[in-house]
Design an enzyme around this catalytic site. Structure first.
Site, short mmCIF file in Angstrom:
data_model
loop_
_atom_site.label_atom_id
_atom_site.label_comp_id
_atom_site.label_asym_id
_atom_site.label_seq_id
_atom_site.Cartn_x
_atom_site.Cartn_y
_atom_site.Cartn_z
N GLY A 40 15.35 4.49 -0.74
CA GLY A 40 15.37 6.24 -1.04
C GLY A 40 15.11 7.17 -0.07
O GLY A 40 14.01 6.68 1.05
N GLN A 56 12.56 15.06 4.31
CA GLN A 56 12.09 13.93 5.09
C GLN A 56 13.25 13.77 6.42
O GLN A 56 12.16 13.35 7.29
CB GLN A 56 12.64 12.20 4.41
CG GLN A 56 11.50 12.30 3.00
CD GLN A 56 11.64 10.97 2.95
OE1 GLN A 56 12.49 10.47 1.80
NE2 GLN A 56 10.82 9.94 3.30
N CYS A 93 7.19 4.78 1.63
CA CYS A 93 7.42 6.14 1.57
C CYS A 93 7.50 5.86 3.15
O CYS A 93 6.72 5.18 4.47
CB CYS A 93 7.22 7.51 1.14
SG CYS A 93 7.65 8.47 1.79
N LEU A 94 9.27 6.46 3.80
CA LEU A 94 9.20 5.90 5.32
C LEU A 94 8.98 7.58 5.71
O LEU A 94 9.13 7.17 6.53
CB LEU A 94 11.28 6.21 5.01
CG LEU A 94 11.58 5.03 4.76
CD1 LEU A 94 13.15 6.35 4.49
CD2 LEU A 94 11.73 4.21 5.65
N HIS A 129 9.35 9.89 -7.66
CA HIS A 129 8.83 9.16 -5.98
C HIS A 129 10.24 10.52 -5.44
O HIS A 129 9.68 11.58 -4.24
CB HIS A 129 9.04 8.54 -5.28
CG HIS A 129 8.77 8.13 -3.86
ND1 HIS A 129 7.87 7.15 -3.31
CD2 HIS A 129 9.08 8.23 -2.88
CE1 HIS A 129 7.28 7.31 -2.57
NE2 HIS A 129 8.13 8.25 -1.44
N GLU A 130 11.28 10.12 -4.81
CA GLU A 130 11.87 11.23 -4.08
C GLU A 130 11.95 12.71 -4.98
O GLU A 130 11.96 13.99 -3.79
CB GLU A 130 13.70 11.16 -4.57
CG GLU A 130 13.34 9.59 -4.18
CD GLU A 130 12.88 9.23 -2.42
OE1 GLU A 130 13.07 10.53 -1.52
OE2 GLU A 130 12.84 7.81 -2.53
N HIS A 159 9.46 14.89 -3.34
CA HIS A 159 9.72 14.90 -2.43
C HIS A 159 10.41 16.93 -2.17
O HIS A 159 9.31 17.45 -1.28
CB HIS A 159 10.61 14.01 -1.38
CG HIS A 159 9.49 13.22 -0.80
ND1 HIS A 159 8.95 13.06 0.27
CD2 HIS A 159 10.02 12.13 -0.23
CE1 HIS A 159 8.51 12.10 0.66
NE2 HIS A 159 9.07 10.96 0.14
C1 QAP Z 1 10.58 5.36 -2.25
O1 QAP Z 1 11.27 4.29 -0.59
C2 QAP Z 1 10.42 4.39 -3.46
O2 QAP Z 1 6.37 1.57 4.80
C3 QAP Z 1 11.91 4.82 -1.31
O3 QAP Z 1 7.30 0.67 7.15
C4 QAP Z 1 9.04 4.10 -3.55
O4 QAP Z 1 12.43 3.45 0.98
C5 QAP Z 1 10.81 4.02 -4.59
C6 QAP Z 1 9.63 1.93 3.79
C7 QAP Z 1 8.81 3.08 -4.47
C8 QAP Z 1 10.02 3.01 -5.52
C9 QAP Z 1 9.50 2.24 -5.30
C10 QAP Z 1 8.36 1.92 3.42
C11 QAP Z 1 10.08 1.45 5.26
C12 QAP Z 1 10.36 2.36 2.43
C13 QAP Z 1 7.67 1.55 5.07
C14 QAP Z 1 10.82 3.79 0.35
C15 QAP Z 1 7.44 1.14 5.92
C16 QAP Z 1 9.30 0.83 5.85
C17 QAP Z 1 10.45 3.00 1.91
CO CO Z 2 8.84 9.05 -0.27
#
Ligand code: QAP
Ligand code: CO
Length: 171
Positions: free
Chosen positions: A45, A50, A95-96, A137-138, A141
């Site tokens: 996501g 971001q 989270c990215l 979550h999104e 943001h």
């Molecule tokens: C949001 O999260 C989310 O720490 C999207 O090193 C979170 O794409 C949706 C990511 C939880 C549903 C459940 C995180 C990639 C990606 C990191 C992400 C990382 C590399 C997170």
């Molecule tokens: Co995020």
């Protein structure tokens, strides 16, 4: 084009995003770049803020039953509004913009969301499971919020200490 991800504690992440008014080629190019960026960074996501764009735009692309992340399952979400929330559920989020940190967050279990697709067509969806979590979550943001704000006081303090250490080490 792969865009740079804005990383915590950049203040940009606290911006309130504003609605998209034109469903034009510029929007489509941004959505395409966001998708390319999310895939390149191994995300599921991504919100426009971001990548430094304070507009009410987010994308979500979860893996299917075969654990494959297929573009046909991509959700492109413009100007979303939650019209119904129900129940609660805890899930370990990441989270990215906070790379390498994951923690449990409590959110609504079921939501109804109304939004527009890239062509300006209105969509109404009832969501549950990971899709509901990801949407909440999104959407946080878009309002300038991060999942780490939902941690307990002590967990947040521990996180801040570790994050400072990590930044100092140049990671
Ligand atoms: C949001 O999260 C989310 O720490 C999207 O090193 C979170 O794409 C949706 C990511 C939880 C549903 C459940 C995180 C990639 C990606 C990191 C992400 C990382 C590399 C997170
Ligand atoms: Co995020």
């Amino acid at each position: 084009m792969i865009l740079d991800i804005v990383v915590y504690p950049d203040k940009m992440l606290r911006s309130k995003s504003t609605n998209v008014l034109e469903f034009d080629e510029k929007l489509h190019n941004l959505l395409d770049d966001m998708y390319e960026t999310m895939i390149a960074k191994e995300g599921i996501g991504l919100a426009a803020i971001q990548v430094g764009i304070a507009k009410n735009i987010l994308i979500i692309n979860l893996a299917n039953e075969d654990e494959k992340q297929e573009k046909e399952d991509l959700l492109e979400v413009i100007n979303p509004k939650i019209t119904h929330l129900e129940g609660s559920e805890i899930y370990q989020e990441g989270c990215l913009s906070v790379p390498g940190y994951y923690d449990d967050v409590k959110r609504a279990k079921n939501i109804t969301v109304e939004y527009f697709d890239r062509y300006g067509q209105k969509i109404i969806k009832d969501l549950d499971g990971l899709l509901s979590i990801a949407m909440q979550h999104e959407m946080d943001h878009l309002m300038g919020h991060l999942f780490i704000e939902k941690l307990s006081y002590l967990k947040r303090k521990k996180f801040e200490k570790e994050w400072k250490k990590k930044l100092k080490a140049g990671k």
